[in-house]
Design a protein around this motif. Structure first.
Motif, mmCIF file in Angstrom:
data_model
loop_
_atom_site.group_PDB
_atom_site.id
_atom_site.type_symbol
_atom_site.label_atom_id
_atom_site.label_comp_id
_atom_site.label_asym_id
_atom_site.label_seq_id
_atom_site.Cartn_x
_atom_site.Cartn_y
_atom_site.Cartn_z
ATOM 1 N N MET B 124 0.897 -1.179 0.224
ATOM 2 C CA MET B 124 -0.459 0.046 0.134
ATOM 3 C C MET B 124 0.983 1.274 0.110
ATOM 4 O O MET B 124 1.964 1.530 0.148
ATOM 5 C CB MET B 124 -1.375 0.137 1.311
ATOM 6 N N ASP B 125 0.524 2.570 -0.289
ATOM 7 C CA ASP B 125 0.997 3.661 0.410
ATOM 8 C C ASP B 125 1.247 3.903 1.572
ATOM 9 O O ASP B 125 0.012 3.448 2.006
ATOM 10 C CB ASP B 125 0.167 4.428 -0.688
ATOM 11 N N GLU B 126 2.229 4.561 1.682
ATOM 12 C CA GLU B 126 2.733 3.712 3.428
ATOM 13 C C GLU B 126 1.473 4.845 3.500
ATOM 14 O O GLU B 126 1.395 5.665 3.783
ATOM 15 C CB GLU B 126 4.310 5.030 3.204
ATOM 16 N N PHE B 127 1.427 3.869 4.944
ATOM 17 C CA PHE B 127 0.820 4.603 5.907
ATOM 18 C C PHE B 127 -1.332 4.989 5.342
ATOM 19 O O PHE B 127 -1.805 6.003 5.175
ATOM 20 C CB PHE B 127 0.590 5.718 6.688
ATOM 21 N N ALA B 128 -1.150 4.596 3.765
ATOM 22 C CA ALA B 128 -2.497 4.852 2.867
ATOM 23 C C ALA B 128 -2.460 5.821 1.758
ATOM 24 O O ALA B 128 -3.743 7.005 1.796
ATOM 25 C CB ALA B 128 -4.010 4.524 3.829
ATOM 26 N N MET B 129 -1.362 6.944 2.062
ATOM 27 C CA MET B 129 -1.336 8.121 1.497
ATOM 28 C C MET B 129 -0.154 7.921 1.082
ATOM 29 O O MET B 129 1.014 8.470 0.748
ATOM 30 C CB MET B 129 -0.310 9.006 2.742
ATOM 31 N N GLY B 130 -1.255 8.529 -0.555
ATOM 32 C CA GLY B 130 -1.101 8.243 -1.736
ATOM 33 C C GLY B 130 -1.604 7.482 -2.203
ATOM 34 O O GLY B 130 -2.887 6.905 -2.226
ATOM 35 N N SER B 131 -1.396 7.684 -4.034
ATOM 36 C CA SER B 131 -2.857 7.657 -5.052
ATOM 37 C C SER B 131 -1.754 6.465 -6.029
ATOM 38 O O SER B 131 -2.484 6.351 -6.927
ATOM 39 C CB SER B 131 -3.862 8.530 -5.885
ATOM 40 N N THR B 132 -1.020 5.675 -5.393
ATOM 41 C CA THR B 132 -0.626 4.670 -6.898
ATOM 42 C C THR B 132 0.625 3.567 -6.271
ATOM 43 O O THR B 132 0.758 2.781 -6.526
ATOM 44 C CB THR B 132 0.753 6.110 -7.459
ATOM 45 N N THR B 133 0.519 4.044 -4.610
ATOM 46 C CA THR B 133 1.192 2.909 -4.105
ATOM 47 C C THR B 133 3.019 2.366 -4.696
ATOM 48 O O THR B 133 3.476 2.083 -3.939
ATOM 49 C CB THR B 133 0.770 1.874 -4.357
ATOM 50 N N GLU B 134 3.322 4.171 -4.807
ATOM 51 C CA GLU B 134 4.924 4.016 -4.505
ATOM 52 C C GLU B 134 5.278 4.633 -3.545
ATOM 53 O O GLU B 134 6.293 4.715 -3.187
ATOM 54 C CB GLU B 134 4.945 4.634 -6.315
ATOM 55 N N THR B 135 4.219 4.979 -2.480
ATOM 56 C CA THR B 135 4.903 5.402 -1.245
ATOM 57 C C THR B 135 5.310 4.472 -0.591
ATOM 58 O O THR B 135 5.906 4.430 0.005
ATOM 59 C CB THR B 135 3.895 6.264 -0.808
ATOM 60 N N SER B 136 5.673 3.059 -1.352
ATOM 61 C CA SER B 136 5.611 1.754 0.023
ATOM 62 C C SER B 136 7.240 2.040 0.636
ATOM 63 O O SER B 136 7.686 1.896 -0.557
ATOM 64 C CB SER B 136 4.865 0.771 0.002
ATOM 65 N N ALA B 137 7.092 1.928 1.764
ATOM 66 C CA ALA B 137 8.302 2.038 1.917
ATOM 67 C C ALA B 137 9.251 0.748 0.989
ATOM 68 O O ALA B 137 10.319 0.703 1.439
ATOM 69 C CB ALA B 137 9.153 1.142 3.500
ATOM 70 N N PHE B 138 8.131 -0.200 0.915
ATOM 71 C CA PHE B 138 8.675 -1.680 0.106
ATOM 72 C C PHE B 138 9.237 -1.647 -1.455
ATOM 73 O O PHE B 138 8.990 -2.738 -2.116
ATOM 74 C CB PHE B 138 8.298 -3.232 0.615
ATOM 75 N N GLY B 139 8.591 -0.831 -1.672
ATOM 76 C CA GLY B 139 8.589 -0.326 -3.357
ATOM 77 C C GLY B 139 7.503 -0.738 -3.416
ATOM 78 O O GLY B 139 6.529 -0.253 -2.919
ATOM 79 N N PRO B 140 7.363 -0.185 -5.249
ATOM 80 C CA PRO B 140 5.471 0.012 -5.259
ATOM 81 C C PRO B 140 5.079 -1.694 -6.433
ATOM 82 O O PRO B 140 5.632 -2.542 -6.231
ATOM 83 C CB PRO B 140 6.027 0.950 -6.834
ATOM 84 N N THR B 141 4.222 -1.301 -6.005
ATOM 85 C CA THR B 141 2.943 -2.640 -6.912
ATOM 86 C C THR B 141 3.290 -2.570 -8.136
ATOM 87 O O THR B 141 2.906 -1.378 -8.571
ATOM 88 C CB THR B 141 1.924 -3.226 -5.882
ATOM 89 N N LYS B 142 2.972 -3.270 -9.495
ATOM 90 C CA LYS B 142 3.250 -2.658 -10.503
ATOM 91 C C LYS B 142 1.307 -3.001 -10.894
ATOM 92 O O LYS B 142 0.639 -4.223 -10.305
ATOM 93 C CB LYS B 142 3.760 -3.702 -11.648
ATOM 94 N N ASN B 143 1.045 -2.268 -11.897
ATOM 95 C CA ASN B 143 -0.606 -3.257 -12.619
ATOM 96 C C ASN B 143 -0.586 -4.408 -13.768
ATOM 97 O O ASN B 143 0.218 -4.059 -14.645
ATOM 98 C CB ASN B 143 -1.131 -2.007 -13.443
ATOM 99 N N PRO B 144 -1.448 -5.342 -13.089
ATOM 100 C CA PRO B 144 -1.489 -6.413 -13.300
ATOM 101 C C PRO B 144 -1.519 -5.889 -15.195
ATOM 102 O O PRO B 144 -1.353 -6.980 -15.954
ATOM 103 C CB PRO B 144 -2.482 -6.911 -13.027
ATOM 104 N N TRP B 145 -2.015 -5.447 -15.320
ATOM 105 C CA TRP B 145 -3.074 -5.053 -16.878
ATOM 106 C C TRP B 145 -1.400 -4.186 -18.106
ATOM 107 O O TRP B 145 -1.248 -4.960 -18.656
ATOM 108 C CB TRP B 145 -3.649 -4.175 -16.854
#
Lengths: 477, 506
Positions: B124-145
């Motif tokens: 997730m975005d760190e503490f749910a702050m973000g709209s892209t899941t790129e603020t995660s401390a563990f790296g971004p999630t990619k869009n499966p599409w």
């Protein structure tokens, strides 16, 4: 001519409420306990935990508000006070700023100078913090969250007090009100009642308040009296020297009897108060408010008036008896059982106060049962025991809550009313004390007292002194 | 069709009918995770061992009659800001990198009572702050599409995991669109319930007055069934509601005759991608074709939603996140001198940029002298926005709107301009401010092959209206289609050849 100064004092009094569980979770509020054993995710600030308000806290706060003539905000809210400190697990304290539960009240106090009303600005509910323990050997600090979340009310007075006498009278008044309501035990030493003193001085006649300081960490009436005198003198000295008083928080060191600055206004916290979104507003219905009103017990002022009217006891005694809720309860319950208020009052004012003083105890700590005192009074009235024996028995009641009937029976303390037995002993005493007998017969009445004493001694105190006296006179005629 | 392609309810039915064991269902998800999650990155923690042990336990429970619900034995992925007892809950933040809760969120307990098996925790975005899941401390999630694009956020891990068929369904949380926007980007269905419907106990708070947990799944039937399972009145959450009509699955009826649907014309103006606008209109046509009454109207106050939201959510966050200080749990800086330095270093090192930005923003708006101008004004704006929705719901049963102005942007294109990123929340945020339920339903893909979802918004407590409309639309649209994950499908063939547990059914 030297300037005349007036002291202006307002108090913030924290009272720990006597609820069984904490204000926002189900953990026990019991004092003591191994560190961090009365804790849960809520009172240790774990992520995702949420507070739920303890209804009893609202009822106690309402009761104290009503007893101090406050208005009740029937729609009140909790706010977060944000500051970082390790004893505060969420790094915010849940308190009330914008809409406190009680406001605009006051209580009447009486000092040597007469009666006066001290205004109460507001009363609000909040949670207590944990306790930090600094381990100097290990050079580290430990935190115990057992106190975290224990409910408090803060009673904020108007700046209406002018000297230490008034402050102490006000605190005593609050203590009695809260104790009578059963809302707290209000022990300054144990911290269940804590006072912060806000003090400023101004020239007599001045309308404007001077700059105030706040003194924290006051845990006895004596410390409060000392801090007031000390701070007044310090501020006057500054003004006389033409120096400004700095608005600051000062900490009182009762051992060294002086205060030192903790923090000044410049580095005062900005607490960033805002309504706590985890708690819904507290809505107090008319019915709920009325129910709390209906349950209000008789308070001290009313009780004092009733005692004077209902019981034939001196005003002074009534004052002492009602000064502690526990004492007053014992008085009333014992009187209800034996129907002899004067006698009950005598036992409480005499032996009870004497033993309390001897043991350095507070009346609230009295542990004996009124039924036992009532029975003791009946035993004396019936002549089953005499006054001397009764005092001995009372000590057992006081210390061990002993059942007087049983105690008297087991220790063979009953007054001997067997005339044959008494006559035998008196005759023995007469035979053994020819000189005293001669003195008495020679007109020295004092000698009779000695013979009575000897008889009582031989009877191990279990005789009726009146009967002994009468019998001796008869036999010596 | 393989097990992984089934909806949660379909899988639950097969488990109930003993066509599939719980272990097989769980193993199928674990295999798929092994196959695709290296590329997608939907999970931060996969608890394979725990899930398999739990699978056997649930199997016994199903046989003994303990678990009889439609989700019994069906595996689930849980967003990493929802506490799971004994299973790391990090909020995708370094500051909670090692935090293992001693309690489970009420929503998780409700799932477990219904026989769910937790596969792991999603990114997730760190503490749910973000709209892209790129603020995660563990790296971004990619869009499966399209692995070069973001999955949206903040529940990007949950939505990507469902889209990639790694989990039949997932839990997400939605503070300003964090379920509906990534659902739309990933082509799955995500529902945010009325505030107070699902207990927040155990959900690590971001904006307490806006946060809600909700379901993410392949279709609206799943979402209704999951919501029915996780919704409950919880005494541990003072903002929890005792809902009477919580039989959400009863609204799964293909009938929208006479349903009044409003489209806010102020949502269709500048900034809205043409293809997204076309998808909204296509949805409207489908509903009209089924007898719904469609009308455009002015919602008003749209431009005030974003500033009001960022003031309120940041203010609450600045206080909610104060507890992460290195004292009690989580990350503590290694070298420090004294208490304040410890706080400062632990928080500076433990929080990411976006979280720090919002903590500072929130602290500022609550500061003495600014409170009235910002926080109080934002609260008044929130009340006015609620009123404008109240007026709309006097005329309409459902509001139809875009879920996001665009389809999923490319990775790395959003964080450099946070203000622009915040504007992307324009269609979802007001729903949180007004406490309303909203569901995002996939409609089609754009010319680049990325999914477009639309949003159906209902009045408070009227989840059933949006479920009914979404279900009717879905019937016309046809069955949900899974993306082909280019980098992984080849590997998938190899695994099947090697005789893995992926099993042909139906």
């Amino acid at each position: 001519m030297a300037k005349q100064y007036e002291t202006v004092i307002g108090l913030e009094v924290h009272v720990e409420l006597a609820t069984k569980t904490k204000i926002f979770c189900g953990c026990s509020t019991a004092f003591g306990g191994a560190p961090n054993t009365h804790t849960c995710p809520v009172c240790t600030g774990m992520p995702g935990s949420l507070p739920v308000l303890n209804k009893q806290v609202v009822e106690y706060a309402m009761a104290v508000g009503l007893a101090t003539n406050c208005q009740i905000h029937q729609y009140c809210k909790f706010d977060r006070k944000n500051y970082f400190y390790p004893d505060n697990p969420q790094n915010y304290q849940i308190s009330q700023l914008y809409l406190p539960i009680c406001h605009d009240g006051g209580v009447e106090i009486e000092t040597a100078a007469g009666k006066k009303v001290i205004g109460i600005h507001e009363i609000h509910m909040e949670e207590d913090a944990g306790k930090l323990v600094h381990d100097e050997w290990e050079d580290c600090s430990l935190v115990d969250y057992n106190r975290s979340g224990v409910p408090l009310i803060e009673i904020v007075s108007e700046p209406d007090m002018r000297n230490a006498d008034e402050v102490i009278a006000y605190l005593d008044k609050l203590r009695l009100i809260v104790q009578y309501l059963g809302a707290s035990d209000c022990k300054l030493q144990e911290g269940s009642m804590r006072a912060d003193v806000n003090l400023s001085v101004r020239e007599v006649g001045s309308e404007k308040f001077g700059t105030r300081t706040e003194m924290k960490n006051l845990n006895s009436f004596k410390a409060i009296a000392r801090v007031i005198d000390g701070e007044r003198a310090r501020q006057i000295e500054l003004l006389e020297e033409g120096k400004p008083v700095i608005q600051e928080t000062r900490r009182w060191d009762d051992n060294k009897e002086y205060s030192y600055p903790m923090r000044s206004k410049e580095d005062a916290h900005d607490y960033r108060y805002f309504p706590d979104p985890d708690l819904v507003p507290v809505v107090i219905s008319d019915e709920w408010l009325q129910a709390v009103k209906d349950r209000q017990p008789e308070l001290r002022t009313e009780k004092l008036a009733r005692y004077k009217k209902e019981f034939d006891i001196p005003d002074y005694d009534a004052g002492i008896l009602t000064e502690s809720k526990r004492m007053a309860d014992i008085f009333e319950e014992t009187t209800a059982l034996c129907g002899k208020p004067k006698k009950v009052s005598n036992w409480l004012m005499g032996e009870t106060l004497r033993l309390l003083k001897e043991e350095n105890m507070e009346p609230d700590e009295l542990g004996f049962s009124p039924a036992h005192l009532a029975k003791l009074i009946e035993l004396v009235e019936a002549g089953t025991i005499n006054q001397t024996v009764a005092k001995e028995v009372f000590e057992r009641i006081f210390y061990d809550n002993a059942d007087p009937e049983k105690y008297v029976e087991e220790h063979g303390l009953k007054t001997v009313n067997d005339e044959g037995e008494l006559k035998r002993v008196v005759e023995e005493v007469i035979a053994a004390n020819p000189q005293s007998v001669a003195d008495y017969k020679g007109g020295k009445d004092k000698a009779l007292g000695f013979l009575v004493g000897q008889t009582m001694k031989a009877m191990k105190g279990k005789a009726n002194p009146g009967a002994v006296n009468k019998l001796l006179k008869e036999l010596l005629q | 069709m393989q097990l992984k392609d089934l909806t949660a309810l379909e899988l639950g039915r097969k488990i109930k009918e003993k066509e599939v064991s719980v272990r097989e269902a769980v193993q199928a998800s674990l295999d798929r995770i092994a196959q695709t999650d290296g590329a997608v990155g939907g999970f931060v923690t996969v608890d394979a061992e725990g899930a398999l042990a739990r699978a056997d336990e649930v199997q016994k429970g199903i046989e003994s009659g303990q678990y009889a619900g439609p989700l019994s034995g069906v595996p689930v992925a849980v967003k990493d800001n929802i506490c799971t007892e004994g299973l790391k809950t990090t909020c995708s933040s370094k500051i909670l990198y090692n935090f293992v809760p001693t309690y489970s969120a009420e929503a998780v307990l409700n799932l477990q009572k219904a026989g769910a098996v937790i596969l792991g925790k999603t990114n997730m975005d760190e503490f749910a702050m973000g709209s892209t899941t790129e603020t995660s401390a563990f790296g971004p999630t990619k869009n499966p599409w399209n692995l070069e694009h973001v999955p949206g956020g903040s529940s990007g891990g949950s939505c990507a995991a469902v889209a990639a068929c790694e989990a039949p369904y997932a839990l997400g949380s939605d503070t300003g669109g964090s379920i509906r926007q990534p659902a739309s980007f990933c082509g799955v269905t995500g529902l945010k319930p009325t505030y107070g419907t699902v207990s927040r106990y155990g959900l690590v708070a971001y904006g307490s007055s806006l946060d809600q947990i909700g379901p993410i799944a392949k279709d609206v039937s799943d979402c209704a069934a999951i919501l029915e399972t996780i919704a409950s009145y919880d005494k541990k959450d003072s903002t929890s509601l005792d809902r009477r009509e919580a039989d959400f699955t009863s609204a799964l009826v293909d009938d929208v005759k006479g349903l009044r649907v409003g489209i806010p014309s102020d949502y269709l103006g500048e900034g809205l991608d043409d293809e997204v606008r076309a998808a909204v209109m296509r949805t409207a046509d489908v509903l009209r074709g089924k007898g719904a009454l469609i009308e455009e109207f002015d919602l008003s106050l749209v431009e005030y939603a974003i500033p009001a939201y960022y003031v309120i959510a940041s203010a609450e966050a600045s206080s909610n996140l104060a507890r992460f200080d290195g004292v009690k749990y989580g990350y503590r800086a290694k070298d420090y001198e004294g208490l304040h330095n410890m706080y400062k270093k632990s928080r500076s090192e433990g929080f990411g940029e976006e979280v720090k930005r919002r903590i500072m923003l929130g602290s500022f708006v609550l500061s003495s002298g600014y409170y009235d101008a910002y926080y109080l004004k934002a609260l008044r704006t929130k009340a006015l926005i609620k009123q404008s929705f109240d007026r709309a719901f006097e005329k309409y049963d459902v509001i139809l709107a875009p879920a996001s102005p665009t389809t999923a942007p490319k990775l790395g294109s959003s964080l450099s301009d946070p203000l622009k990123m915040y504007l992307g929340d324009i269609y979802t945020i007001s729903v949180n401010l007004a406490g309303l339920p909203g569901v995002s339903v996939p409609v089609c893909t754009d010319s680049a092959g990325l999914p477009i979802g639309v949003q159906l918004i209902g009045d408070c407590f009227k989840e059933k209206n949006i479920i009914r409309a979404a279900y009717a639309y879905e019937q016309a649209r046809g069955r949900w289609v899974a993306p082909e994950i280019a980098a992984c499908e080849a590997a998938s063939d190899n695994m099947q050849a090697a005789g893995s547990a992926a099993k042909e059914v139906g």
